[in-house]
Design a protein around this motif. Sequence first.
Motif, short mmCIF file in Angstrom:
data_model
loop_
_atom_site.label_atom_id
_atom_site.label_comp_id
_atom_site.label_asym_id
_atom_site.label_seq_id
_atom_site.Cartn_x
_atom_site.Cartn_y
_atom_site.Cartn_z
N ARG A 20 -2.50 8.23 4.43
CA ARG A 20 -1.55 7.12 4.24
C ARG A 20 -1.82 6.00 5.24
NH1 ARG A 20 3.66 10.75 4.12
NH2 ARG A 20 2.37 12.40 3.28
N GLU A 21 -2.01 6.40 6.49
CA GLU A 21 -2.27 5.40 7.53
C GLU A 21 -3.64 4.75 7.32
OE1 GLU A 21 -0.64 8.16 7.96
OE2 GLU A 21 1.24 7.24 8.60
N LYS A 28 -7.21 0.51 0.57
CA LYS A 28 -7.30 1.64 -0.38
C LYS A 28 -8.74 1.99 -0.75
CE LYS A 28 -5.99 -1.71 -3.94
NZ LYS A 28 -4.91 -2.13 -4.85
N ILE A 39 -2.63 12.07 -0.75
CA ILE A 39 -1.43 11.27 -0.49
C ILE A 39 -0.33 11.66 -1.49
CG2 ILE A 39 -0.45 8.94 -0.63
CD1 ILE A 39 -3.03 7.87 0.56
#
Length: 232
Positions: A20-21, A28, A39
């Motif tokens: 996520r980080e 992306k 995720i």
Amino acid sequence: MQEKPSSFSIKNWSQGDQPREKLLYKGKASLSDAELVAILIGSGNREESAVALCKRILNSVDNHLSALGKLSIKQLMAFKGIGEAKAITIAAALELGRRRRGEEALEQKKITSSKSVFEVMQPVVGELQHEEFWIIYLNNSNKVIQKNQLSKGGITGTLVDVRLVLKKALEVGATGLILVHNHPSGNLKPSEADKKLTGKLKTAADSLDIKVLDHVIITEKAYFSFADESLL
């Protein structure tokens, strides 16, 4: 006694390793397919991290996302660490991806003739046993932006709301419209209702500088074009 959190949970990883980080700070495109799926599921199982689990799942389908999207909920749940909720999340995400690809493919389709309208719409309405009315919205290059079903069950029995057609055209930035409906009977001759509706939409669209480029009647194997027959 409180159970010690598993070290394989994403939230316990170092920040640089958290998908996520990584997406947030690196974008992306920097993530692998396995990291993106990780995720979605958030955690793995006691033996492997979410990313390792997702790598194993992807490996089972030769790392093809399209094949992953064809797995059933039951098949996904066969992997340890994938319960019903996680399986549904994966399936939903891949279905959204499939629909997005469909929209992108549709947008690239350029309408160059009544025949190309037939090619786009025959698979949609050509073999139906009831009548449907559709609008194809085009940009100024005559590429399809969107196609929408306007009514179902027949023009004569359905009130077509011209305002809704034009509202959608303005929303999507269309400069051209093509009207399409099918005749389940196989008769290609336009009815008086077909002609009247075409004129009504054309007059309304012209006032907004939106062109009605054609009205195509489709049957299973043939079509009738208002433009080709100089009826517009």
